[in-house]
Design a protein around this motif. Structure first.
Motif, PDB file in Angstrom:
ATOM      1  N   SER A 183       1.119  -1.180   0.078  1.00 54.91           N
ATOM      2  CA  SER A 183      -0.178   0.493  -0.279  1.00 54.91           C
ATOM      3  C   SER A 183       0.958   1.286  -0.183  1.00 54.91           C
ATOM      4  CB  SER A 183      -0.536   0.293   0.922  1.00 54.91           C
ATOM      5  OG  SER A 183      -1.832  -1.113   1.309  1.00 54.91           O
ATOM      6  N   GLN A 184       1.363   1.513  -1.199  1.00 53.87           N
ATOM      7  CA  GLN A 184       2.381   3.081  -0.965  1.00 53.87           C
ATOM      8  C   GLN A 184       1.488   3.775  -1.707  1.00 53.87           C
ATOM      9  OE1 GLN A 184       6.155   1.545  -2.736  1.00 53.87           O
ATOM     10  NE2 GLN A 184       5.556  -0.080  -3.423  1.00 53.87           N
ATOM     11  N   ASP A 185       0.932   4.104  -1.351  1.00 56.64           N
ATOM     12  CA  ASP A 185      -0.698   4.795  -2.678  1.00 56.64           C
ATOM     13  C   ASP A 185      -0.955   6.046  -0.858  1.00 56.64           C
ATOM     14  OD1 ASP A 185      -0.420   3.954  -4.784  1.00 56.64           O
ATOM     15  OD2 ASP A 185      -1.720   2.892  -4.460  1.00 56.64           O
ATOM     16  N   GLY A 186      -0.204   6.394   0.188  1.00 53.98           N
ATOM     17  CA  GLY A 186      -1.098   7.298   0.914  1.00 53.98           C
ATOM     18  C   GLY A 186      -0.977   6.358   2.498  1.00 53.98           C
ATOM     19  N   GLN A 187      -1.165   4.730   2.150  1.00 53.58           N
ATOM     20  CA  GLN A 187      -1.236   4.056   3.384  1.00 53.58           C
ATOM     21  C   GLN A 187      -0.291   3.998   3.870  1.00 53.58           C
ATOM     22  OE1 GLN A 187      -4.414   0.434   2.223  1.00 53.58           O
ATOM     23  NE2 GLN A 187      -4.970   2.323   0.656  1.00 53.58           N
ATOM     24  N   GLY A 189       0.081   0.189   4.874  1.00 53.11           N
ATOM     25  CA  GLY A 189       0.262  -0.478   4.646  1.00 53.11           C
ATOM     26  C   GLY A 189       1.754  -0.988   5.487  1.00 53.11           C
ATOM     27  N   LEU A 190       1.431  -3.107   4.982  1.00 55.40           N
ATOM     28  CA  LEU A 190       2.566  -3.714   5.705  1.00 55.40           C
ATOM     29  C   LEU A 190       3.729  -3.794   5.584  1.00 55.40           C
ATOM     30  CD1 LEU A 190       1.774  -5.928   7.739  1.00 55.40           C
ATOM     31  CD2 LEU A 190       2.223  -7.533   6.196  1.00 55.40           C
ATOM     32  N   ALA A 191       4.911  -3.842   6.542  1.00 55.64           N
ATOM     33  CA  ALA A 191       6.675  -3.547   6.494  1.00 55.64           C
ATOM     34  C   ALA A 191       6.631  -5.064   5.589  1.00 55.64           C
ATOM     35  CB  ALA A 191       6.528  -4.032   7.535  1.00 55.64           C
ATOM     36  N   ARG A 192       7.623  -4.241   4.921  1.00 49.92           N
ATOM     37  CA  ARG A 192       8.200  -5.604   3.544  1.00 49.92           C
ATOM     38  C   ARG A 192       8.761  -6.966   3.924  1.00 49.92           C
ATOM     39  NH1 ARG A 192      11.475  -1.238   0.596  1.00 49.92           N
ATOM     40  NH2 ARG A 192      10.408   0.741  -0.274  1.00 49.92           N
ATOM     41  N   GLU A 193       9.061  -6.509   5.385  1.00 50.39           N
ATOM     42  CA  GLU A 193       9.207  -7.773   5.757  1.00 50.39           C
ATOM     43  C   GLU A 193       8.518  -8.790   5.878  1.00 50.39           C
ATOM     44  OE1 GLU A 193      10.291  -7.002  10.681  1.00 50.39           O
ATOM     45  OE2 GLU A 193      12.233  -7.251   9.402  1.00 50.39           O
ATOM     46  N   LEU A 194       7.014  -9.010   6.764  1.00 52.39           N
ATOM     47  CA  LEU A 194       5.859  -9.125   6.231  1.00 52.39           C
ATOM     48  C   LEU A 194       5.165  -9.766   4.904  1.00 52.39           C
ATOM     49  CD1 LEU A 194       4.598  -7.348   9.785  1.00 52.39           C
ATOM     50  CD2 LEU A 194       5.879 -10.054   9.367  1.00 52.39           C
ATOM     51  N   ALA A 195       5.045  -8.411   4.156  1.00 53.10           N
ATOM     52  CA  ALA A 195       4.118  -8.667   2.740  1.00 53.10           C
ATOM     53  C   ALA A 195       4.938  -9.878   2.277  1.00 53.10           C
ATOM     54  CB  ALA A 195       4.729  -7.474   1.951  1.00 53.10           C
ATOM     55  N   ARG A 196       6.524 -10.412   2.187  1.00 49.64           N
ATOM     56  CA  ARG A 196       6.714 -10.954   1.523  1.00 49.64           C
ATOM     57  C   ARG A 196       6.389 -12.025   1.776  1.00 49.64           C
ATOM     58  NH1 ARG A 196      13.271 -10.870   4.206  1.00 49.64           N
ATOM     59  NH2 ARG A 196      12.314 -11.278   6.055  1.00 49.64           N
ATOM     60  N   MET A 197       5.834 -12.408   3.613  1.00 47.59           N
ATOM     61  CA  MET A 197       5.932 -13.828   3.482  1.00 47.59           C
ATOM     62  C   MET A 197       4.961 -14.946   2.165  1.00 47.59           C
ATOM     63  SD  MET A 197       3.433 -13.580   7.769  1.00 47.59           S
ATOM     64  CE  MET A 197       2.520 -12.317   7.414  1.00 47.59           C
ATOM     65  N   ASN A 198       4.176 -13.884   1.969  1.00 45.27           N
ATOM     66  CA  ASN A 198       2.810 -13.976   1.121  1.00 45.27           C
ATOM     67  C   ASN A 198       3.171 -14.533  -0.213  1.00 45.27           C
ATOM     68  OD1 ASN A 198      -0.491 -14.895   0.854  1.00 45.27           O
ATOM     69  ND2 ASN A 198      -0.534 -13.245  -0.695  1.00 45.27           N
ATOM     70  N   LEU A 199       4.255 -14.403  -0.478  1.00 51.90           N
ATOM     71  CA  LEU A 199       5.100 -14.481  -1.874  1.00 51.90           C
ATOM     72  C   LEU A 199       5.329 -16.386  -1.940  1.00 51.90           C
ATOM     73  CD1 LEU A 199       7.551 -11.413  -2.190  1.00 51.90           C
ATOM     74  CD2 LEU A 199       5.366 -12.016  -3.887  1.00 51.90           C
ATOM     75  N   PRO A 200       4.668 -16.606  -3.240  1.00 52.00           N
ATOM     76  CA  PRO A 200       4.692 -17.924  -3.530  1.00 52.00           C
ATOM     77  C   PRO A 200       6.530 -18.404  -4.005  1.00 52.00           C
ATOM     78  CG  PRO A 200       4.410 -16.779  -5.676  1.00 52.00           C
ATOM     79  CD  PRO A 200       4.816 -15.750  -5.022  1.00 52.00           C
ATOM     80  N   ALA A 201       6.781 -19.191  -3.822  1.00 52.21           N
ATOM     81  CA  ALA A 201       8.177 -19.897  -4.021  1.00 52.21           C
ATOM     82  C   ALA A 201       9.180 -20.414  -4.808  1.00 52.21           C
ATOM     83  CB  ALA A 201       8.334 -21.506  -3.044  1.00 52.21           C
ATOM     84  N   ASN A 202       8.035 -19.806  -6.388  1.00 51.26           N
ATOM     85  CA  ASN A 202       8.664 -19.894  -7.246  1.00 51.26           C
ATOM     86  C   ASN A 202       8.475 -18.005  -7.760  1.00 51.26           C
ATOM     87  OD1 ASN A 202       5.600 -18.806  -8.131  1.00 51.26           O
ATOM     88  ND2 ASN A 202       5.475 -19.472 -10.240  1.00 51.26           N
ATOM     89  N   ILE A 203       8.719 -17.159  -7.097  1.00 48.46           N
ATOM     90  CA  ILE A 203       9.379 -15.994  -7.466  1.00 48.46           C
ATOM     91  C   ILE A 203      10.559 -16.294  -8.136  1.00 48.46           C
ATOM     92  CG2 ILE A 203       9.175 -15.095  -4.836  1.00 48.46           C
ATOM     93  CD1 ILE A 203       7.226 -12.618  -6.341  1.00 48.46           C
ATOM     94  N   TYR A 204      11.259 -15.271  -7.766  1.00 44.28           N
ATOM     95  CA  TYR A 204      12.698 -14.977  -8.092  1.00 44.28           C
ATOM     96  C   TYR A 204      13.739 -13.943  -7.207  1.00 44.28           C
ATOM     97  CZ  TYR A 204      13.309 -17.664 -13.105  1.00 44.28           C
ATOM     98  OH  TYR A 204      13.413 -18.445 -13.914  1.00 44.28           O
ATOM     99  N   THR A 205      14.877 -14.763  -6.626  1.00 40.50           N
ATOM    100  CA  THR A 205      16.018 -13.868  -5.949  1.00 40.50           C
ATOM    101  C   THR A 205      16.772 -14.104  -6.559  1.00 40.50           C
ATOM    102  OG1 THR A 205      16.346 -13.894  -3.451  1.00 40.50           O
ATOM    103  CG2 THR A 205      16.288 -16.055  -4.257  1.00 40.50           C
ATOM    104  N   GLN A 206      17.948 -12.976  -6.400  1.00 37.65           N
ATOM    105  CA  GLN A 206      19.027 -13.250  -6.723  1.00 37.65           C
ATOM    106  C   GLN A 206      19.768 -13.684  -5.421  1.00 37.65           C
ATOM    107  OE1 GLN A 206      19.591  -9.798  -9.772  1.00 37.65           O
ATOM    108  NE2 GLN A 206      17.655  -9.719  -9.592  1.00 37.65           N
TER     109      GLN A 206
END
Length: 302
Positions: A183-187, A189-206
Motif C-alpha cells: 500500500s504505497q498510495d498514502g496508506q 501498509g504492511l512492512a516489506r519484511e512481513l508482506a514478503r511471506m505471502n509470495l510464492p516459492a517460484n518468485i525469483y531472487t538473486q
C-alpha cells in the motif's frame, strides 16, 4: 532472461574498460567475465570475479613459485593425480564469485551447500520483481511412483493445461496481494519484511555466491547429475560450461574421476575380482543388501 537496464549498463561498462594485471589470468574465464548466461525462463548466472587457474592448482601442490620448468603435460598429470587421490587443498586455491538469479525454491535447495559465501537480495529492504518461474510443458511431470524425491511421466493434454493455469494464476494473485499489502498510495501498509511471506516459492531472487573450486566440484557432482532436480541442474550445467573454460585440465580430471567414475565398496571390489576370476556372483552370495546389489549392477551397466 531478465537483465535490468542498470545491470546491462554495468556489464557493458566493465567489459569496455579492461585493465592490465600481474595476477594469474584464465583466457577461458575472461570471455565469461560479467556476461549473463540465461538459465530457465528469467534466471541467469554470470561471473563477477575469479582467482587462479590450472597453474595455481599445481603451484600450490608443489609449494613453489611460478611455472618453473614443468611441462604442460606434467601439470595435467599432477592435476589428475590430485583428483584421483582426493587431494582437495590445491583445488581450494582457485575461487569464483557468481551473480545468480534463481527461483526461491531452487535457492532453498541450493543453500544446503554450506561451503560457499552468500549474500542474497533482501526483500526486507527492497520490493521483489513480478517474475515467476513457470515450467515449460515438457517439464511438468507427475510424482514418481518409485522415488519419493523424483518425477514420473510428463503430464499431458488437459491436465498439463490445468496445472499451468493454476501456477500462473496463483503466482499472479499472490503478487497482486503483495503489492496491495505494501500500500504505497498514502496508506500505512504492511512492512516489506512481513508482506514478503505471502509470495510464492517460484518468485525469483538473486544472490552473489562465492566458492572455491574444490567445493564447486562437489556442488556440480551432485547438482549436474542426471538424478538431480531439473531446475537446479540447469544452473549446474551452465556452471559446468564456465568451469570447463576456466580450468580445463582440472575440469577434465573432474569429469573423468567424479562425474564419469564410480566408487566401489570393499564388498563391491571383492565381487569384481571374483567375477574377473570367472565366478558367477549373485546378490545372495555377494554379501550386499538388495539395494546395494541393484546399485552395484547399475555401476557395471547390467
Amino acid at each position: 532472461m531478465s537483465i535490468t537496464p542498470d545491470q546491462q549498463a554495468e556489464i557493458d561498462a566493465l567489459r569496455a574498460t579492461p585493465r592490465p594485471t600481474l595476477r594469474a589470468v584464465s583466457e577461458g574465464m575472461e570471455k565469461h567475465l560479467y556476461t549473463a548466461i540465461p538459465v530457465l525462463d528469467h534466471g541467469f548466472i554470470r561471473v563477477i570475479d575469479y582467482m587462479g587457474d590450472d597453474a595455481a592448482i599445481t603451484q600450490a601442490a608443489r609449494v613453489s613459485y611460478g611455472k618453473g620448468t614443468k611441462a604442460v603435460q606434467n601439470d595435467e598429470g599432477l592435476i589428475r593425480y590430485l583428483m584421483r587421490h582426493w587431494h582437495s587443498t590445491p583445488f581450494e586455491m582457485c575461487e569464483v564469485k557468481f551473480h545468480v538469479k534463481l527461483p526461491v525454491f531452487v535457492a532453498r535447495q541450493w543453500i544446503r551447500h554450506r561451503t560457499a559465501n552468500v549474500n542474497e537480495y533482501s526483500a526486507r529492504y527492497s520490493i521483489l520483481d513480478r517474475e515467476f518461474y513457470i515450467p515449460e510443458p515438457d517439464k511438468l511431470a507427475a510424482q514418481s511412483t518409485v522415488n519419493n524425491q523424483g518425477r514420473g511421466a510428463v503430464l499431458q493434454g488437459e491436465e498439463a493445461a490445468r496445472v499451468l493455469e493454476m501456477l500462473k494464476a496463483d503466482a499472479g494473485r499472490s503478487y497482486d496481494h503483495y503489492e496491495e499489502m505494501l500500500s504505497q498510495d498514502g496508506q500505512d501498509g504492511l512492512a516489506r519484511e512481513l508482506a514478503r511471506m505471502n509470495l510464492p516459492a517460484n518468485i525469483y531472487t538473486q544472490w552473489y555466491w562465492k566458492i572455491d573450486l574444490h567445493n564447486l566440484f562437489h556442488f556440480l557432482r551432485l547438482r549436474a547429475d542426471a538424478h538431480a532436480q531439473y531446475e537446479i541442474r540447469a544452473y549446474a550445467d551452465a556452471m559446468c560450461g564456465v568451469t570447463k573454460d576456466w580450468v580445463p585440465a582440472a575440469y577434465a580430471a573432474f569429469e573423468d574421476y567424479r562425474m564419469g567414475g564410480v566408487n566401489l565398496s570393499a564388498k563391491g571390489l571383492e565381487c569384481v575380482k571374483r567375477m574377473l576370476a570367472g565366478e558367477a556372483v549373485t546378490q545372495e552370495t555377494s554379501g550386499m543388501s538388495k539395494g546395494e546389489w541393484r546399485e552395484f549392477e547399475g555401476m557395471l551397466g547390467r
